[in-house]
Design a protein around this motif. Structure first.
Motif, PDB file in Angstrom:
ATOM      1  N   ALA A 174       0.778  -1.384   0.045  1.00 55.89           N
ATOM      2  CA  ALA A 174       0.194   0.081  -0.105  1.00 55.89           C
ATOM      3  C   ALA A 174       1.021   1.192   0.113  1.00 55.89           C
ATOM      4  O   ALA A 174       0.652   2.264  -0.522  1.00 55.89           O
ATOM      5  CB  ALA A 174      -0.969   0.153   1.051  1.00 55.89           C
ATOM      6  N   ALA A 175       1.941   1.315   0.717  1.00 57.61           N
ATOM      7  CA  ALA A 175       2.764   2.467   0.783  1.00 57.61           C
ATOM      8  C   ALA A 175       3.567   2.799  -0.551  1.00 57.61           C
ATOM      9  O   ALA A 175       3.644   3.864  -0.823  1.00 57.61           O
ATOM     10  CB  ALA A 175       3.964   2.210   1.993  1.00 57.61           C
ATOM     11  N   ASP A 176       4.097   1.438  -1.024  1.00 57.15           N
ATOM     12  CA  ASP A 176       4.804   1.606  -2.310  1.00 57.15           C
ATOM     13  C   ASP A 176       3.811   2.212  -3.309  1.00 57.15           C
ATOM     14  O   ASP A 176       4.080   3.160  -4.240  1.00 57.15           O
ATOM     15  CB  ASP A 176       5.358   0.384  -2.739  1.00 57.15           C
ATOM     16  CG  ASP A 176       6.165  -0.326  -1.834  1.00 57.15           C
ATOM     17  OD1 ASP A 176       6.822   0.676  -0.995  1.00 57.15           O
ATOM     18  OD2 ASP A 176       6.480  -1.619  -1.719  1.00 57.15           O
ATOM     19  N   GLN A 177       2.647   1.661  -3.392  1.00 55.91           N
ATOM     20  CA  GLN A 177       1.517   2.034  -4.312  1.00 55.91           C
ATOM     21  C   GLN A 177       1.141   3.755  -4.015  1.00 55.91           C
ATOM     22  O   GLN A 177       1.382   4.272  -5.064  1.00 55.91           O
ATOM     23  CB  GLN A 177       0.346   1.440  -4.268  1.00 55.91           C
ATOM     24  CG  GLN A 177      -0.924   1.745  -5.160  1.00 55.91           C
ATOM     25  CD  GLN A 177      -0.419   0.988  -6.445  1.00 55.91           C
ATOM     26  OE1 GLN A 177      -0.167   0.018  -6.619  1.00 55.91           O
ATOM     27  NE2 GLN A 177      -0.467   1.982  -7.578  1.00 55.91           N
ATOM     28  N   ALA A 178       1.295   4.142  -2.671  1.00 53.83           N
ATOM     29  CA  ALA A 178       0.905   5.441  -2.580  1.00 53.83           C
ATOM     30  C   ALA A 178       2.073   6.525  -3.252  1.00 53.83           C
ATOM     31  O   ALA A 178       2.051   7.577  -3.635  1.00 53.83           O
ATOM     32  CB  ALA A 178       0.839   5.687  -1.010  1.00 53.83           C
ATOM     33  N   GLN A 179       3.485   5.568  -2.940  1.00 55.48           N
ATOM     34  CA  GLN A 179       4.824   6.576  -3.437  1.00 55.48           C
ATOM     35  C   GLN A 179       4.589   6.471  -4.936  1.00 55.48           C
ATOM     36  O   GLN A 179       5.029   7.526  -5.609  1.00 55.48           O
ATOM     37  CB  GLN A 179       5.846   5.747  -2.971  1.00 55.48           C
ATOM     38  CG  GLN A 179       6.075   6.343  -1.371  1.00 55.48           C
ATOM     39  CD  GLN A 179       7.517   5.735  -1.010  1.00 55.48           C
ATOM     40  OE1 GLN A 179       7.933   4.620  -1.154  1.00 55.48           O
ATOM     41  NE2 GLN A 179       8.310   6.660  -0.469  1.00 55.48           N
ATOM     42  N   LEU A 180       4.341   5.271  -5.675  1.00 54.24           N
ATOM     43  CA  LEU A 180       4.101   5.264  -6.974  1.00 54.24           C
ATOM     44  C   LEU A 180       3.247   6.383  -7.641  1.00 54.24           C
ATOM     45  O   LEU A 180       3.443   7.391  -8.447  1.00 54.24           O
ATOM     46  CB  LEU A 180       3.617   4.070  -7.596  1.00 54.24           C
ATOM     47  CG  LEU A 180       5.031   2.912  -7.724  1.00 54.24           C
ATOM     48  CD1 LEU A 180       4.429   1.535  -7.904  1.00 54.24           C
ATOM     49  CD2 LEU A 180       5.852   3.440  -8.627  1.00 54.24           C
ATOM     50  N   ASP A 181       1.951   6.533  -6.835  1.00 52.29           N
ATOM     51  CA  ASP A 181       0.834   7.198  -7.246  1.00 52.29           C
ATOM     52  C   ASP A 181       1.300   8.805  -7.077  1.00 52.29           C
ATOM     53  O   ASP A 181       1.405   9.576  -8.139  1.00 52.29           O
ATOM     54  CB  ASP A 181      -0.364   7.130  -6.559  1.00 52.29           C
ATOM     55  CG  ASP A 181      -1.012   5.646  -6.736  1.00 52.29           C
ATOM     56  OD1 ASP A 181      -0.431   5.272  -7.686  1.00 52.29           O
ATOM     57  OD2 ASP A 181      -1.862   5.362  -5.918  1.00 52.29           O
ATOM     58  N   THR A 182       2.226   9.157  -6.164  1.00 51.05           N
ATOM     59  CA  THR A 182       2.525  10.464  -5.758  1.00 51.05           C
ATOM     60  C   THR A 182       3.631  10.921  -6.716  1.00 51.05           C
ATOM     61  O   THR A 182       3.486  11.795  -7.335  1.00 51.05           O
ATOM     62  CB  THR A 182       3.072  10.470  -4.437  1.00 51.05           C
ATOM     63  OG1 THR A 182       2.220  10.021  -3.435  1.00 51.05           O
ATOM     64  CG2 THR A 182       3.779  11.967  -4.000  1.00 51.05           C
ATOM     65  N   ALA A 183       4.463   9.851  -7.050  1.00 50.43           N
ATOM     66  CA  ALA A 183       5.382  10.123  -8.079  1.00 50.43           C
ATOM     67  C   ALA A 183       4.887  10.379  -9.704  1.00 50.43           C
ATOM     68  O   ALA A 183       5.109  11.555 -10.075  1.00 50.43           O
ATOM     69  CB  ALA A 183       6.491   9.169  -8.218  1.00 50.43           C
ATOM     70  N   ALA A 184       3.771   9.707  -9.850  1.00 48.72           N
ATOM     71  CA  ALA A 184       3.182  10.062 -10.942  1.00 48.72           C
ATOM     72  C   ALA A 184       2.364  11.206 -11.184  1.00 48.72           C
ATOM     73  O   ALA A 184       2.550  12.105 -12.017  1.00 48.72           O
ATOM     74  CB  ALA A 184       2.151   8.890 -11.157  1.00 48.72           C
ATOM     75  N   ASN A 185       1.727  11.497  -9.935  1.00 49.15           N
ATOM     76  CA  ASN A 185       0.991  12.820  -9.634  1.00 49.15           C
ATOM     77  C   ASN A 185       2.044  14.040  -9.921  1.00 49.15           C
ATOM     78  O   ASN A 185       1.759  14.930 -10.482  1.00 49.15           O
ATOM     79  CB  ASN A 185       0.184  12.975  -8.697  1.00 49.15           C
ATOM     80  CG  ASN A 185      -0.578  13.951  -8.408  1.00 49.15           C
ATOM     81  OD1 ASN A 185      -1.228  14.354  -9.584  1.00 49.15           O
ATOM     82  ND2 ASN A 185      -0.658  14.671  -7.356  1.00 49.15           N
ATOM     83  N   ASN A 186       3.158  13.834  -9.216  1.00 53.91           N
ATOM     84  CA  ASN A 186       4.415  14.898  -9.240  1.00 53.91           C
ATOM     85  C   ASN A 186       4.871  15.016 -10.767  1.00 53.91           C
ATOM     86  O   ASN A 186       4.689  16.210 -11.173  1.00 53.91           O
ATOM     87  CB  ASN A 186       5.410  14.625  -8.301  1.00 53.91           C
ATOM     88  CG  ASN A 186       5.294  14.977  -6.936  1.00 53.91           C
ATOM     89  OD1 ASN A 186       4.203  15.836  -6.583  1.00 53.91           O
ATOM     90  ND2 ASN A 186       5.785  14.126  -6.138  1.00 53.91           N
ATOM     91  N   LEU A 187       4.886  13.894 -11.096  1.00 56.36           N
ATOM     92  CA  LEU A 187       5.549  14.193 -12.971  1.00 56.36           C
ATOM     93  C   LEU A 187       4.267  14.532 -13.645  1.00 56.36           C
ATOM     94  O   LEU A 187       4.747  15.667 -14.515  1.00 56.36           O
ATOM     95  CB  LEU A 187       5.850  12.667 -13.339  1.00 56.36           C
ATOM     96  CG  LEU A 187       7.216  12.152 -12.662  1.00 56.36           C
ATOM     97  CD1 LEU A 187       7.389  10.762 -13.082  1.00 56.36           C
ATOM     98  CD2 LEU A 187       8.289  13.127 -13.274  1.00 56.36           C
ATOM     99  N   ALA A 188       3.098  14.472 -13.397  1.00 55.76           N
ATOM    100  CA  ALA A 188       1.977  14.995 -14.258  1.00 55.76           C
ATOM    101  C   ALA A 188       1.963  16.289 -13.925  1.00 55.76           C
ATOM    102  O   ALA A 188       1.770  16.974 -15.086  1.00 55.76           O
ATOM    103  CB  ALA A 188       0.713  14.320 -13.884  1.00 55.76           C
ATOM    104  N   ASN A 189       2.405  16.836 -12.859  1.00 56.63           N
ATOM    105  CA  ASN A 189       2.168  18.220 -12.692  1.00 56.63           C
ATOM    106  C   ASN A 189       3.387  19.067 -12.679  1.00 56.63           C
ATOM    107  O   ASN A 189       3.811  20.156 -12.226  1.00 56.63           O
ATOM    108  CB  ASN A 189       1.701  18.589 -11.077  1.00 56.63           C
ATOM    109  CG  ASN A 189       0.076  18.374 -11.473  1.00 56.63           C
ATOM    110  OD1 ASN A 189      -0.800  18.934 -12.023  1.00 56.63           O
ATOM    111  ND2 ASN A 189      -0.345  17.060 -10.731  1.00 56.63           N
ATOM    112  N   VAL A 190       4.464  18.406 -13.570  1.00 54.62           N
ATOM    113  CA  VAL A 190       5.857  19.029 -13.645  1.00 54.62           C
ATOM    114  C   VAL A 190       5.974  20.546 -13.924  1.00 54.62           C
ATOM    115  O   VAL A 190       6.670  21.233 -13.638  1.00 54.62           O
ATOM    116  CB  VAL A 190       6.616  18.063 -14.203  1.00 54.62           C
ATOM    117  CG1 VAL A 190       6.372  18.152 -15.997  1.00 54.62           C
ATOM    118  CG2 VAL A 190       8.237  18.337 -14.176  1.00 54.62           C
TER     119      VAL A 190
END
Lengths: 300, 481
Positions: B14-30
């Motif tokens: 669950a934590a890894d998933q959250a980190q992946l999601d956050t990274a994806a969201n950060n990249l999306a809003n670069v």
């Protein structure tokens, strides 16, 4: 400092923007030949250039006036010289007439004819015109400075032209100062001639002799007045020529000053532009390399 | 025990998933403006067993990396930059009305006028020379009118950009009011979400972007309140406090140099940002230039009209104040060269005279009515006396003449524009640096996020292996039973 994508791209695009502006300014300078593209390019220089241009414009128009002044003075000088020489011819004849015991009625008549003949010549000189303007009528606007009877129609104010020598220069003399009559206080040369002719036509005799002696005095006065007028015209000519030289020098100085302030120094600008272009290309290269290279490219 | 491993592995996934999601969201809003990068804050489960073995990982929160100090600095810089950009842009436009040095603009037209008068002085009775002078004078008047008109239309355009006089619902005023309203609404939403334990990151991003836009328009500062709302101040005046938004409107007008922005309660805002620069230009800068331009017109008209009035024309018509016009003279006198407008016969000085100065139609119709001769010339006698024309030709060189006044006007436009450009450059550099500073804290680094993503991916794979391994162990155990 931490580098982020936005901080990197913002910085790169700012840097490109500033280089593009520099290159654009240099390009415009080279294309237009002036560094003063707008008042803000160099406000002090622009203000000075405007001041110099204003002075230069006045000098140029005064220099254009020099041409007019020289034309007037050339005509006036030639007419005055011929007038003095004609008066001297009359004086020579009159001296012969006063030579006692040599003359008879016939020679007096012949002399009278010769002197009468100079009247038309002097009238022609007195009515010299520049374009439509009589140059020996002062500032009066008349068709003829002297009427056919020799009456002065002009006034006693000389016509002046501003050639930049301080005050305007008189470019002729009022006709009464060259030919007498008018308000000059000197008997008109035309009256003098008329008197001489009348006395000569009366034939040799004591009455005519004393009349001719009086005419000689009057003619001498006419001659010295005409010589003074010719000198005045000569002095004006020198003044105009001096003003012309001074105008040309000042004009050159002003043009140099303007050029120093405004002209593009190609020897300086070209290498600067070259250097700016090189660093611009380097920046473009850096952007093309820096932006796309990320870790993401290496993940399969 | 094996039950615990599965539980730990599940929390890790669950934590890894959250980190992946956050990274994806950060990249999306670069490159999203106002977006502050998000960070997953993880903590380990406090062991409840005596053996001291941990019980996995838990997601404590997802927060944003923000720096209130950097944001405040950047906000101030944005306000100054907004003002500097607007000033430089306006002055750039104004400067276009003074295309000096050139061979066609006003300075050159004045020079042509003086040159042609100087030429007239050498032939005062020349109809073509008289015609030329009148034409030149007419050109100068037209250029003065045109330049004044250009400045007026720039000013009018700026007032329109602001939203018009007495307005609150168009142009910059509409933008400012909309932003103020949005920020107040967002304050409400953020406070409510925070109290309800919901995520406020997206709302904060939006509020940050709005505050930055408002700062560029008005020049503001912010105070962060404990409850999560932000108070917006312009000088000492509150624009937003909690969910209360102040409505802004314009007051005064450029004609009286007091166009300003005030709150509905009548508090006038201090000058700042784009709007401040615009008000400065409309109230002070542009009217100042127009007034100086009118000084040029006044000097031109007064000097020429005086000489005209004191002189005598080449046909012998005396100017009204010349000696030649003194009684017993009772005939017509010369008209003024420059008049207020084409239907007037006199000239009045004033701060807007450049707008209306015109050549007298009487002179246009009859250029011979220009005075060239001295005032002591006899009335009714034609003359080529050039005294008055010579004096007119020297007006250009007078220390208080129109050329001198125009030169100082061009110099002040140049200086003001150069100064605005310099301010823009320095303010831009400062804003770049505060913005870079802010972006270095709040911005997203692709590489950093990719590393996070890889690390989350590997951890995810490891957790999956644990689940697999635990399952194998359990199966082996079951088979043994």
């Amino acid at each position: 400092m931490r580098i982020t994508d936005l901080s990197l791209t913002t910085q790169l695009s700012n840097s490109l923007q500033s280089q593009e502006q520099t290159i654009n300014t240099l390009d415009n300078q080279l294309a237009s030949g002036t560094t003063l593209l707008t008042p803000s390019s160099n406000p002090i220089a622009v203000s000075n250039v405007l001041g110099y241009q204003n002075q230069l414009s006045q000098i140029n128009s005064q220099q254009a006036n020099v041409t007019t002044a020289q034309s007037w003075l050339g005509l006036a000088n030639s007419a005055a010289t011929q007038t003095v020489s004609t008066m001297q011819q009359i004086r020579t004849i009159l001296l012969q007439a006063l030579n006692v015991g040599v003359n008879n009625s016939q020679t007096y008549n012949s002399m009278a004819q010769q002197i009468q003949g100079t009247t038309q010549q002097l009238l022609g000189l007195a009515n010299t015109s520049y374009g439509q303007t009589q140059i020996f009528a002062g500032t009066a606007l008349v068709n003829q400075a002297f009427s056919s009877s020799g009456t002065y129609n002009g006034n006693s104010t000389p016509f002046t032209v501003d050639v930049g020598s301080g005050s305007p220069v008189a470019v002729s003399v009022p006709g009464d100062q060259l030919f007498g009559g008018g308000t000059s206080g000197v008997q008109s040369i035309f009256t003098t001639i008329k008197n001489i002719v009348t006395n000569l036509q009366a034939g040799p005799g004591s009455a005519s002799y004393s009349g001719l002696q009086a005419d000689m005095t009057a003619l001498n006065t006419n001659l010295s007045q005409a010589e003074i007028a010719a000198d005045t015209i000569g002095e004006s000519t020198q003044q105009v020529n001096a003003a012309s030289t001074s105008n040309q020098n000042t004009s050159t100085e002003l043009q140099t000053a303007i050029s120093n302030l405004a002209a593009v120094n190609i020897a300086n600008v070209s290498p600067t532009l070259q250097a700016d272009m090189t660093s611009y290309q380097a920046a473009l290269y850096a952007v093309s390399k820096a932006v796309p290279e990320t870790l993401a490219q290496f993940i399969n | 025990m094996s039950d615990l491993s599965l539980q730990i592995a599940a929390s890790a996934v669950a934590a890894d998933q959250a980190q992946l999601d956050t990274a994806a969201n950060n990249l999306a809003n670069v490159s999203t403006p106002g977006y502050a990068q998000q960070v997953v804050n993880l903590t380990d489960f406090t062991p409840s067993t005596s053996q001291g073995v941990g019980e996995g990982v838990q997601i404590q929160s997802v927060t944003q990396s923000t720096s209130a100090l950097d944001e405040q600095q950047n906000l101030i810089a944005q306000g100054q930059l907004g003002s500097a950009n607007e000033s430089a842009q306006i002055l750039g436009l104004v400067q276009n009305s003074f295309p000096e040095p050139s061979s066609t603009a006003l300075q050159s037209q004045l020079s042509t006028l003086w040159s042609d008068i100087s030429n007239l002085a050498t032939q005062p009775n020349s109809a073509s020379a008289q015609q030329q002078v009148v034409q030149d004078a007419s050109n100068v008047a037209n250029t003065l009118n045109g330049t004044y008109g250009q400045l007026s239309s720039i000013s009018q355009q700026l007032v329109n950009n602001l939203g018009g006089i007495g307005s609150s619902s168009s142009g910059y005023m509409a933008q400012a009011n909309q932003l103020i309203g949005e920020i107040a609404n967002l304050n409400g939403s953020i406070v409510a979400a925070q109290n309800g334990g919901q995520d406020i990151n997206a709302l904060s991003d939006q509020r940050r972007a709005d505050i930055s836009s408002l700062g560029s328009l008005l020049g503001i500062r912010t105070v962060s309140e404990v409850n999560g709302s932000v108070t917006i101040l312009s000088g000492g005046i509150q624009l937003v406090s909690g969910t209360n938004a102040v409505k802004l409107q314009t007051t005064g007008q450029p004609a009286t140099a007091n166009l300003a922005v005030e709150t509905a309660a009548g508090n006038v805002l201090p000058s700042g940002g784009k709007i401040g620069a615009l008000l400065q230009a409309v109230n002070t800068t542009i009217p100042g230039y127009q007034s100086q331009l009118s000084n040029v017109a006044d000097s031109l008209a007064t000097n020429l009209n005086n000489l005209q009035s004191q002189g005598v024309s080449s046909a012998g018509v005396p100017g009204p104040t010349s000696a030649a016009a003194a009684p017993p003279y009772a005939g017509t006198t010369l008209p003024s060269i420059f008049v207020d407008n084409s239907s007037s016969t006199t000239y009045t000085t004033g701060s807007s005279s450049a707008a209306s100065i015109a050549i007298n139609p009487q002179l246009l119709a009859n250029p011979a009515l220009i005075a060239t001769a001295s005032g002591t010339s006899a009335a009714g006698v034609a003359t080529i006396d050039p005294t008055t024309a010579q004096a007119m030709a020297n007006i250009g060189q007078l220390s208080t003449g129109p050329n001198t006044i125009y030169q100082s006007l061009v110099a002040s436009v140049g200086n003001d524009t150069a100064q605005a450009n310099n301010t823009q450059t320095t303010t831009q550099a400062m804003a770049n640096s505060t913005s870079a500073q802010l972006l270095s804290v709040e911005g997203v680094s692709t590489n950093e996020q990719t590393v996070n993503m890889l690390s989350a991916q590997q951890a995810y794979q490891a957790s999956a292996a644990i689940i697999n391994s635990t399952t194998t162990v359990l199966n082996a155990l079951l088979a043994a039973v």
